[in-house]
Design a protein around this motif. Sequence first.
Motif, short mmCIF file in Angstrom:
data_model
loop_
_atom_site.label_atom_id
_atom_site.label_comp_id
_atom_site.label_asym_id
_atom_site.label_seq_id
_atom_site.Cartn_x
_atom_site.Cartn_y
_atom_site.Cartn_z
N LEU A 36 0.85 -1.19 0.00
CA LEU A 36 0.00 0.00 0.00
C LEU A 36 0.88 1.24 0.00
O LEU A 36 1.97 1.23 0.57
N SER A 37 0.39 2.29 -0.63
CA SER A 37 1.14 3.54 -0.57
C SER A 37 0.17 4.72 -0.45
O SER A 37 -0.99 4.65 -0.87
N PHE A 38 0.68 5.78 0.16
CA PHE A 38 -0.12 6.97 0.45
C PHE A 38 0.66 8.20 0.00
O PHE A 38 1.86 8.30 0.22
N LYS A 39 -0.07 9.13 -0.62
CA LYS A 39 0.59 10.35 -1.07
C LYS A 39 -0.36 11.53 -0.88
O LYS A 39 -1.53 11.47 -1.28
N LEU A 40 0.15 12.59 -0.24
CA LEU A 40 -0.66 13.78 -0.01
C LEU A 40 -0.87 14.55 -1.31
O LEU A 40 0.00 14.58 -2.18
N ASP A 41 -2.04 15.18 -1.43
CA ASP A 41 -2.37 16.02 -2.58
C ASP A 41 -1.66 17.36 -2.41
O ASP A 41 -1.96 18.12 -1.49
N ALA A 42 -0.74 17.66 -3.31
CA ALA A 42 0.08 18.87 -3.18
C ALA A 42 -0.75 20.15 -3.27
O ALA A 42 -0.36 21.19 -2.72
N LYS A 43 -1.88 20.09 -3.94
CA LYS A 43 -2.69 21.29 -4.12
C LYS A 43 -3.51 21.63 -2.87
O LYS A 43 -3.92 22.77 -2.68
N LYS A 44 -3.77 20.62 -2.03
CA LYS A 44 -4.70 20.84 -0.92
C LYS A 44 -4.11 20.56 0.46
O LYS A 44 -4.71 20.94 1.46
N THR A 45 -2.97 19.89 0.53
CA THR A 45 -2.39 19.53 1.82
C THR A 45 -0.90 19.83 1.82
O THR A 45 -0.18 19.37 0.94
N GLN A 46 -0.45 20.59 2.81
CA GLN A 46 0.95 20.97 2.88
C GLN A 46 1.81 19.95 3.63
O GLN A 46 2.92 19.65 3.24
N LYS A 47 1.25 19.41 4.72
CA LYS A 47 2.01 18.46 5.51
C LYS A 47 1.07 17.68 6.42
O LYS A 47 -0.10 18.04 6.60
#
Length: 307
Positions: free
Chosen positions: A244-255
């Motif tokens: 499984l992998s997870f990646k934050l949405d760069a447009k909506k989440t900074q950290k």
Amino acid sequence: MAKSSMSKMSSPKSRTSKLVLPEGSAIALVYRLETAQAVSLAKKVADHLKEKNFKVLTGPEQKLIPGTKAAKTKDLNDVKLIIVLGGDGTYLRAVRMLEGRNVPILGFNMGSLGFLTAHSAESTFAIIEKTLAGKMVLRPRSMLVAKINRKGKTRGEYHALNDVVIERGSMSQLINTAIYSEKFLVSEVKADGFIVASPSGSTAYNLAAGGPILHPESPVFVVTPVAPHSLTSRPLIFPDDRELSFKLDAKKTQKAHFIVDGQKMTEITPDDEVVLTRSCYDHWMVREPDHNYFHLLREKLKFGDRS
């Protein structure tokens, strides 16, 4: 960061084994910090073990138990058993302390719940005697390994017995996260966070967030969103041989905060990819041969209680 030195996963045909402790073996004690009852019991346990000719150590980062040796990290390589006197938090502290070493843990509950520390404090010496006599068994629990990759390099690797959590922490906005299984997009979810729990951890934060209870020997893990901003976002159970992998949405989440077994380890950004798999190493719990997980559920969680 955990070392990869625990025993590898056992086959389904050998899910339990006997615990044998030769006389003179090193045993480390990990007790609930700043609790007079736990400190007092630790002293009594240390004296009892020394009378039986065992070498007794006080686990790292704790006040020395009189008459024992303070264990340094390298000393844990020779330890054959850890005895935990405390709650589940103390147990998880002992797991972190091992940093992946192949050392079974015998837990006595001096906390509020006690899923991992399944034996009562009142039974301490009776259970220890059974352990020294070779009448206890080792039961494997799967662990998670999480890698944080950034620009083609791994900047962190962590092993968890209970769970790995990605959450917004003190930030006011929800986090937007894409979830992938074997590189295929599963879902894009907006929520306070996500819990990836092992079967052992299914009765912890996962359960509080509405996730399912998993049998401790199930070859699966569960992903549970925390307060999702959608009625269609529900817990998902995956075979534990999947990545499984997870990646934050760069447009909506900074950290977001990255938490392993209840301890914040670092912060992640949209530049990071969190990759989760089952660890190739199991953790070993010391249990009585007739240990009944369903009795534990009924006792601790009042599972099925209609009153």
